[in-house]
Motif scaffolding. Structure first.
Motif, PDB file in Angstrom:
ATOM      1  N   GLU A 144       1.270   5.681  -1.007  1.00  0.00           N
ATOM      2  CA  GLU A 144       0.658   6.963  -1.133  1.00  0.00           C
ATOM      3  C   GLU A 144       1.616   7.695  -2.248  1.00  0.00           C
ATOM      4  OE1 GLU A 144      -0.250   8.531   2.645  1.00  0.00           O
ATOM      5  OE2 GLU A 144      -0.400  10.593   1.744  1.00  0.00           O
TER       6      GLU A 144
ATOM      7  N   SER B 119       0.829  -0.933   0.054  1.00  0.00           N
ATOM      8  CA  SER B 119      -0.017  -0.196  -0.089  1.00  0.00           C
ATOM      9  C   SER B 119       0.868   1.069   0.060  1.00  0.00           C
ATOM     10  CB  SER B 119      -0.842  -0.100   1.289  1.00  0.00           C
ATOM     11  OG  SER B 119      -1.733  -1.163   1.036  1.00  0.00           O
TER      12      SER B 119
ATOM     13  N   LYS C   5      -7.228  11.025  -3.718  1.00  0.00           N
ATOM     14  CA  LYS C   5      -7.589  11.901  -2.573  1.00  0.00           C
ATOM     15  C   LYS C   5      -7.676  13.514  -2.983  1.00  0.00           C
ATOM     16  CE  LYS C   5      -4.813   9.597   1.158  1.00  0.00           C
ATOM     17  NZ  LYS C   5      -4.054   9.735   1.982  1.00  0.00           N
TER      18      LYS C   5
ATOM     19  N   TYR D 136      -3.387  12.510  -6.583  1.00  0.00           N
ATOM     20  CA  TYR D 136      -2.659  11.930  -5.381  1.00  0.00           C
ATOM     21  C   TYR D 136      -3.611  11.057  -4.598  1.00  0.00           C
ATOM     22  CZ  TYR D 136      -0.234  12.086  -1.347  1.00  0.00           C
ATOM     23  OH  TYR D 136       0.684  11.853   0.111  1.00  0.00           O
ATOM     24  N   GLY D 137      -3.127  10.221  -4.240  1.00  0.00           N
ATOM     25  CA  GLY D 137      -3.749   9.220  -3.253  1.00  0.00           C
ATOM     26  C   GLY D 137      -3.306   7.886  -3.012  1.00  0.00           C
ATOM     27  N   ASP D 138      -4.222   7.033  -2.328  1.00  0.00           N
ATOM     28  CA  ASP D 138      -3.985   5.758  -1.959  1.00  0.00           C
ATOM     29  C   ASP D 138      -3.630   4.809  -3.000  1.00  0.00           C
ATOM     30  OD1 ASP D 138      -3.394   6.727   0.782  1.00  0.00           O
ATOM     31  OD2 ASP D 138      -5.471   6.426   1.118  1.00  0.00           O
ATOM     32  N   TYR D 139      -2.722   3.894  -3.105  1.00  0.00           N
ATOM     33  CA  TYR D 139      -2.669   2.706  -4.246  1.00  0.00           C
ATOM     34  C   TYR D 139      -2.175   1.386  -3.562  1.00  0.00           C
ATOM     35  CZ  TYR D 139      -2.719   7.066  -7.281  1.00  0.00           C
ATOM     36  OH  TYR D 139      -3.272   8.050  -7.834  1.00  0.00           O
TER      37      TYR D 139
ATOM     38  N   THR E 244       6.055   7.851  -5.056  1.00  0.00           N
ATOM     39  CA  THR E 244       5.567   7.413  -3.988  1.00  0.00           C
ATOM     40  C   THR E 244       6.262   7.636  -2.680  1.00  0.00           C
ATOM     41  OG1 THR E 244       6.510   5.217  -3.799  1.00  0.00           O
ATOM     42  CG2 THR E 244       4.432   5.374  -5.246  1.00  0.00           C
ATOM     43  N   ARG E 245       5.547   7.775  -1.532  1.00  0.00           N
ATOM     44  CA  ARG E 245       6.280   8.031  -0.551  1.00  0.00           C
ATOM     45  C   ARG E 245       7.055   6.879   0.154  1.00  0.00           C
ATOM     46  NH1 ARG E 245       5.155  12.844   1.833  1.00  0.00           N
ATOM     47  NH2 ARG E 245       3.006  13.757   0.848  1.00  0.00           N
TER      48      ARG E 245
END
Ligand code: ZN
Length: 259
Positions: free
Chosen positions: A6, A4, A75, A55-58, A26-27
């Motif tokens: 971001e 997972s 997001k 930008y969001g959660d993947y 990604t972070r």
């Protein structure tokens, strides 16, 4: 391995009949290429989250050969960029530079946050695009560890309001008195010409202030139009010479912002 992350979509290329290949910063894992099956179908659950600048959660199935997108939740989408062609063009340049300086498996959250802040300000129309460009480039130069020594003349230590020569590749500042003594030696030892930017003391001060400003004040540039313009030209020349490339997205931005 299913992970997972971001991240920000900095590029989305169509492939196959209805698929996309995404580039995400990604972070957790730095830059990632991610295959998005069916992402172009209107009914796709990835429709919004697979758009450039989402930008969001993947959730990604990460394998040695291919990373495959499994879940995505946008997001922020920076839709405001579509309202202003200059802002959109500059955002493309920012995305391309971020792609260039990001490395797979080497996360750099501060650089990602710099990009996100710039996209946010552009999307909301809070600052002129040239201001965002100047801040992005100077702060990226600092992030990349190539920020020049702008504390004063590297020979005599002078640091006042007069003019200075910035030697781009050496990252050194020389005052006109010390630089003048070198007129006969305008080339490097290997014969290549030096790349010099002329900077006033006020510009040097503004650049130092800009890279040290806290997040809430990072887009506050000097009011003087000439200083702003020259700071914008200086960061571009410095960054592009260090990255050793040019950007078509930047050329396009400059063309349309000059109209
Ligand atoms: Zn000097």
């Amino acid at each position: 391995m299913v992970v997972s992350v971001e991240g920000l979509v900095v590029n989305a290329i169509n492939c196959g009949e209805s698929d996309k290949m995404l580039t995400l910063i990604t972070r957790q894992y730095g830059k990632m290429s991610v295959y998005c099956r069916g992402g172009r179908r209107i009914s796709s659950k990835f429709m919004t989250a697979s758009l450039k600048f989402s930008y969001g959660d993947y959730v990604i199935n990460k394998t040695d050969k291919l990373n495959i997108l499994q879940e995505a939740n946008a997001k922020i989408s920076f839709f405001g960029l579509q309202k202003d062609i200059c802002a959109a063009a500059l955002a493309d340049y920012i995305a391309e530079v971020l792609t260039d300086v990001s490395v797979e498996e080497e996360p750099d959250e501060k650089t990602l946050d710099l990009g996100l802040n710039c996209l946010y300000v552009l999307s909301e129309g809070k600052r002129a695009p040239d201001v965002v460009k100047t801040v992005f480039e100077w702060r990226l130069i600092e992030r990349l560890g190539i920020y020049p020594d702008l504390s004063g003349c590297c020979r005599c230590g002078k640091a006042d309001k007069s003019w200075y020569y910035l030697d781009v590749m050496n990252g050194e500042l020389t005052c006109r008195d010390c630089g003048g003594k070198e007129n006969g030696k305008a080339k490097e030892d290997d014969g290549t010409a030096r790349i010099i930017i002329l900077m006033s003391g006020a510009e040097v001060y503004a650049a130092n202030r800009l890279i040290n400003a806290e997040k809430s004040k990072m887009f506050s540039l000097p009011a003087d139009r000439d200083i702003k313009k020259r700071l914008c030209e200086a960061s571009e020349k410095y960054l592009l010479n260090h990255l050793e490339r040019s950007y078509k997205t930047l050329e396009f931005y400059k063309e349309i912002s000059a109209l």
